[in-house]
Scaffold this active site. Structure first.
Site, PDB file in Angstrom:
ATOM      1  N   CYS A  95      39.864 -13.068 -77.241  1.00 41.11           N
ATOM      2  CA  CYS A  95      39.804 -14.299 -77.042  1.00 41.11           C
ATOM      3  C   CYS A  95      40.939 -14.934 -76.053  1.00 41.11           C
ATOM      4  CB  CYS A  95      39.806 -15.332 -78.242  1.00 41.11           C
ATOM      5  SG  CYS A  95      40.112 -16.879 -77.871  1.00 41.11           S
ATOM      6  N   ASP A 130      37.027 -16.676 -89.048  1.00 41.71           N
ATOM      7  CA  ASP A 130      36.490 -15.851 -88.288  1.00 41.71           C
ATOM      8  C   ASP A 130      37.721 -15.555 -87.058  1.00 41.71           C
ATOM      9  OD1 ASP A 130      35.074 -14.652 -86.285  1.00 41.71           O
ATOM     10  OD2 ASP A 130      34.330 -16.775 -85.560  1.00 41.71           O
ATOM     11  N   THR A 133      41.160 -18.246 -75.149  1.00 41.80           N
ATOM     12  CA  THR A 133      40.986 -19.687 -75.116  1.00 41.80           C
ATOM     13  C   THR A 133      42.558 -20.266 -75.110  1.00 41.80           C
ATOM     14  OG1 THR A 133      38.953 -19.648 -76.220  1.00 41.80           O
ATOM     15  CG2 THR A 133      40.323 -21.818 -76.469  1.00 41.80           C
TER      16      THR A 133
HETATM   17  P1  5GP Z   1      38.145 -10.602 -83.986  1.00 39.77           P
HETATM   18  O1  5GP Z   1      37.753 -10.058 -85.189  1.00 39.77           O
HETATM   19  O2  5GP Z   1      37.916  -9.344 -82.895  1.00 39.77           O
HETATM   20  O3  5GP Z   1      39.715 -10.810 -84.022  1.00 39.77           O
HETATM   21  O4  5GP Z   1      37.658 -11.826 -83.590  1.00 39.77           O
HETATM   22  C1  5GP Z   1      36.079 -12.013 -83.399  1.00 39.77           C
HETATM   23  C2  5GP Z   1      35.871 -13.439 -83.058  1.00 39.77           C
HETATM   24  O5  5GP Z   1      36.265 -13.937 -81.837  1.00 39.77           O
HETATM   25  C3  5GP Z   1      34.589 -13.737 -83.022  1.00 39.77           C
HETATM   26  O6  5GP Z   1      33.909 -13.727 -84.316  1.00 39.77           O
HETATM   27  C4  5GP Z   1      34.413 -15.061 -82.408  1.00 39.77           C
HETATM   28  O7  5GP Z   1      34.532 -16.365 -83.084  1.00 39.77           O
HETATM   29  C5  5GP Z   1      35.461 -15.035 -81.281  1.00 39.77           C
HETATM   30  N1  5GP Z   1      35.178 -14.687 -79.975  1.00 39.77           N
HETATM   31  C6  5GP Z   1      34.023 -13.746 -79.566  1.00 39.77           C
HETATM   32  N2  5GP Z   1      34.040 -13.697 -78.044  1.00 39.77           N
HETATM   33  C7  5GP Z   1      34.918 -14.513 -77.737  1.00 39.77           C
HETATM   34  C8  5GP Z   1      35.190 -15.041 -76.364  1.00 39.77           C
HETATM   35  O8  5GP Z   1      34.625 -14.480 -75.403  1.00 39.77           O
HETATM   36  N3  5GP Z   1      36.217 -16.133 -76.345  1.00 39.77           N
HETATM   37  C9  5GP Z   1      36.569 -16.617 -77.333  1.00 39.77           C
HETATM   38  N4  5GP Z   1      37.661 -17.899 -77.233  1.00 39.77           N
HETATM   39  N5  5GP Z   1      36.445 -16.144 -78.720  1.00 39.77           N
HETATM   40  C10 5GP Z   1      35.494 -15.337 -78.750  1.00 39.77           C
END
Ligand code: 5GP
Length: 329
Positions: free
Chosen positions: A170, A203, A172
């Site tokens: 992410c 999440d 953001t």
């Molecule tokens: P991880 O477990 O990889 O740290 O986080 C997964 C989460 O990242 C996903 O469930 C979703 O909420 C968030 N996410 C997935 N794709 C994107 C993206 O392209 N941009 C952003 N801001 N968040 C994402």
């Protein structure tokens, strides 16, 4: 933070019960299983992931572009995802019609938008509730208490998905400056949700099994995982071979890669909010799952929780300036 160990009468991690039995506030449905789920990203949440995770009684949140879900899959262990556009609702209705034609009633729907503060999310969820009164509705993502209460009380959502900017791919926070520290958000939002009979999913940001324990310790009812599940044989996508090493592609659902794939490019009024990374190939996801479950069981024995449900009550966090000894990098 770290979790402070406490006196415990548990003698072995095999005595810990990781299953929870839950009744949802607005659907009235009940569910029993291990409350850990895979993310609905299209590099993770597909049918092969379901086949592995369901053996552990865990949930797979399918990405919103999956084809018709096989009728033999158990709806207790998968979630259908949707966005909030008319096209999304059409796609969701088609999927549900397909399931019903095989005598299957879906149990969970996840309404997923990057910014869960939009009024349209509430309207969409209310409409879903009238269309499917008994389905358990998950909605997000948000990170503050007032919107959690609003979604549960006034949009008839059962489970709120919590996390903005914490995901591994992410961008953001860098692009917009918006976000909340994940554990603080989990603590605040779980307190708000539990006060009105609802639940939350933490999440994003799970990098190690200990992070799953910290999320549950902070009050999460469910934990959603992306990057830790990436790079496995169950994940969709080709195996890439470079200089004798194997990789799989993992990318954010708002990355250039995803937007080129599903929307024919990044629209001019927006920008990419996700990364694309090559993850070293890790083999079957079952190895990783055993590691995660072993870690959480061990946490429970350290803090004296005989059931996962009690981990929140038994957790005391201690704030640290360093979590691990980095002498041997
Ligand atoms: P991880 O477990 O990889 O740290 O986080 C997964 C989460 O990242 C996903 O469930 C979703 O909420 C968030 N996410 C997935 N794709 C994107 C993206 O392209 N941009 C952003 N801001 N968040 C994402």
């Amino acid at each position: 933070v770290l979790l402070r160990p406490k006196r415990s009468t548990l003698n072995s991690r095999s005595e810990v019960n990781l299953e929870r039995e839950i009744t949802f506030v607005n659907s009235g449905a009940t569910w029993k299983g291990v409350p850990i789920m895979s993310t609905n990203m299209d590099t993770i949440g597909n049918f092969d992931m379901y086949r592995s995770l369901s053996k552990y009684k865990m949930l797979t949140c399918f990405h919103k572009y999956v084809p018709n879900i096989p009728h033999e899959f158990d709806p207790n262990y998968y979630i259908i995802s949707t966005g909030i556009t008319d096209r999304d609702l059409e796609r969701l209705s088609d999927q549900i019609e397909h399931l019903r034609s095989g005598g299957v009633e879906p149990k969970f729907i996840c309404v997923d938008v990057a910014n869960g503060y939009m009024t349209k999310l509430k309207d969409f969820c209310l409409n879903l509730r009238s269309l499917y009164p008994n389905v358990t509705i998950i909605a997000g993502n948000v990170v503050t208490r007032e919107i959690v209460e609003e979604l549960i009380l006034n949009a008839k959502v059962d489970v709120v998905k919590v996390g903005i900017g914490s995901g591994s791919v992410c961008t953001t926070r860098l692009l917009t400056g918006v976000g909340m520290p994940q554990l603080s958000a989990v603590m605040e939002c779980s307190d708000a949700a539990h006060g009105v009979g609802g639940m939350i999913i933490s999440d994003g940001g799970i990098c190690y099994p200990g992070d799953v324990s910290k999320a549950f310790g902070g009050g999460a009812d469910f934990v959603m995982i992306g990057s830790m599940l990436a790079g496995h044989s169950e994940c969709p996508g080709e195996l890439i071979e470079e200089e004798g090493k194997k990789y799989k592609l993992f990318y954010g659902m708002s990355s250039d890669t995803a937007m080129n794939k599903y929307h024919g490019g990044v629209a001019s009024y927006r920008s990419s909010e996700g990364k694309t990374v090559k993850v070293p190939y890790k083999g079957s996801v079952e190895n990783t799952m055993n590691n995660i479950l072993g870690g959480v069981r061990s946490t429970c024995t350290y803090v004296g929780a005989s059931r996962l449900k009690d981990l929140n009550k038994c957790a005391t966090f201690v704030r640290v300036n360093r979590q691990v000894n980095t002498f041997y990098k």
